[in-house]
Design an enzyme around this catalytic site. Sequence first.
Site, short mmCIF file in Angstrom:
data_model
loop_
_atom_site.label_atom_id
_atom_site.label_comp_id
_atom_site.label_asym_id
_atom_site.label_seq_id
_atom_site.Cartn_x
_atom_site.Cartn_y
_atom_site.Cartn_z
CG PHE A 132 -5.47 1.40 -0.79
CD1 PHE A 132 -4.68 0.50 -1.49
CD2 PHE A 132 -4.87 2.33 0.02
CE1 PHE A 132 -3.30 0.54 -1.35
CE2 PHE A 132 -3.50 2.37 0.17
CZ PHE A 132 -2.71 1.47 -0.52
CB VAL B 290 1.39 4.28 1.65
CG1 VAL B 290 2.28 3.84 2.81
CG2 VAL B 290 0.51 3.12 1.21
CG ASP C 169 1.23 -9.12 -6.51
OD1 ASP C 169 0.83 -7.94 -6.42
OD2 ASP C 169 1.98 -9.50 -7.43
#
Length: 794
Positions: free
Chosen positions: A515, A518, A647
């Site tokens: 995406f 961080v 997950d």
Amino acid sequence: MRGPRRFRLWTRANVLTVISILTSILSGAGCSPLSQLPSDNPAHVGVQDGVTTERVDRSKNHRNTTASSGAHRVTSGEPLGDRVTTRSTTAPDQVPGDASRNTTMAGTKCSLQVDLSTFACPADCQCNATSEGMVVSCVTPDTLREFPVIAREVARAVIKLELRGQSKLTSLKTELKFFTCLKHLTIENCGLNNIQGIAFKTLTSLETINLRHNHLTEFPQELLRTLNLRELWLEGNALTCSCTNLWLRSVDVAADRSEMTCSTRDGVSKMKMTQFKCEPCGIPDIRNMTLVFEPKNGMFLLRFVISGCPKPKIDLLRNHHHVLRSGSSQFKLTDFKSEFNGQVVTGTITILPHMETSQTTYVLTAVNSKGQANQTFHLYDQTTPASSIHIPLSNIPPRISSATTPRASPTEDFGPQTQVILPVVGVVILLISAVFIIYLCQRAKHRSHARQRCKKALLDKKFNEFQEGVPLTGLQLVDNPNYNLTKKKHVATTCPKTVRLQTILLMRVIGEGAFGRVFLGTCAHLIQKNEFAIVAVKTLKGSCSDSLKRDFEREAEMLATIEHANIVTFYGVCTESDQWMMIFEFMENGDLNKYLRMHGPDAAFLKDRDSMDSDEGQLTREQLMKIVLQIASAMEYLALQHFVHRDLATRNCLVGCDLVVKLGDFGMSRDVYTTDYYRVEGTAMLPVRWMPPESIIYRTFTTESDVWSFGVTLWEVFTYGKQPWFEYSNSEVIEHIKNSRTLKRPPRTCTDGVYRVMQGCWKPNPQDRLTMKDIAELLREEVSGDPVYIDIIA
């Protein structure tokens, strides 16, 4: 409010239109209400396509035998619960009583003269001979433990039998089968609570039955099928408000009918029999059946609505084998409920598909004493439909009645007035359905507008230009959300908190995912005014696809509903630039997998000189138990909230100060721990070493699959961060898991209790696994009972 008010006015107008149309149809068809249908024949209530109709029983069996129960009349001035008078239904050229008596007595020999010198009267009873026949009376209280035994040839001569005050006489089965000439039967003030269906079958001469003041709760009409009865006395019995007793209110005198009462199932209250509504009566009827596939857990859900009286028993056959009765864990009956005093049952059967490719035949069955109903459907066990499979009611075959309860043909079941009423009712249902559908559309539109307003306040602000100096890499993986929001009964009432851009300061990159990146950063006025908080900022690339933006929105809405001490705190979102951001709590010691490795037996080979203080040693068993307890607490919370993590692993847990562990995956683990993920048959990257068989085979993730992953995570913790199945390749791991092989017990630090928890997480059948609640309790007990060991060797 303008829109909903206008819609309500429009709905009222349409309802008035529907009423006027219905009135015109009824007047044009010359129909009368259902309550005004003729009641000269015995009737029962049936259900056809969800419409309740009164069916007049004109089957051939009932026409050819004069032993019909007839229409039931209350003598004027007598309470209905006291005496029910019946008149037989005969042909016009027959005299009531005579012709029928000749028919029912055909072939029956009545020995009206008995030699009393050869007859031994039952003990504690009196026997008298009259010109008509024998009279047997047993009225001394509590002297009979069972029905009096009378010789067969003598029983044929008995015309009157009286049993009174016998509290130990509780059932009536076949004791009367030789009393073929019995005319008057009295069993009063006894303990009678059960009458078998064939108790009166041979008593073709019976005229009156007195069963006052017993303990009967039901008196089925079938008991009188072979009789030409004139009087039935049931006063003083606790008759229940059930469909079995519904026939007792079919009388002609409305004033007396209104006095008849029945008790509810709990026995606490009573109601008038005329007020009791029992919609479905008779043979079981599968009124509705829906087959739904749920991708999230890889199971089929068979939902059903079945009516019948008595309450039908439900079963499911798979290839002609009973699977519910066998107790198979792959088929479970849940949400089983009964309504209308047990005459309508609803429920859900959970079907776990098998590893087969051939077509499998399933049959849903409903059985009661009156008959059976079946519905057949077929499944390919590896079929995974994208939407619900609805089996329409029109496909449901006719009921299959039992031999003792024949069904009439459709032309015999319905009178001409009922045939006219059914189309009218169908038209009314269609009109009401149309109004209801329009109402639902308007309601959905209103909700959509409300949601758009929420999104606009959150995501559609006009923002200032914001540029961050570190470039973002290209999209490498298709990232699936690590938490999956399942359907919940409640909807979040608030939007995620919005954080202003000018309060955020990005310091350095601490991770990277598909995406974006961080960052370690600070945020002002986040926790307290005029204070800075250290945060982790998850960014979304400005050039990302619309699907990733939608995932971002869904994840933000979901995270706003989660609040737990062992889940990383989500502070809010910032959408004032092309780079959308999520603001999280920062955990200074990084992910748990790295932390375990750096504090395990191999730490000396892994850590850098400047990365860790030299005085920090290996984690003890007590510290490892503290870690797993925190993870278990967080997973227990998610399971209660119906969230599926999908997950769970040590790489997706974060460690703070004082060994505080929290769940928190920013989506970067797939880039950092690339060997933990494997692309299976062209699908997305999957953590196969942490996945159960059903997730590998069917790509389904449930709370049970999370339990499996927790067991693997538990193994990771007690091996200080080793990779599960580290000695095998990913393809070999898949074969081991499919063949029900499990990980070996970790050495030294793992106790027997902890390993039993691991084994409880790795059951091949998802329903056999421990729940997260059970796991948390077992681990807490393990900690409380775990002895303290002192290292005396060192």
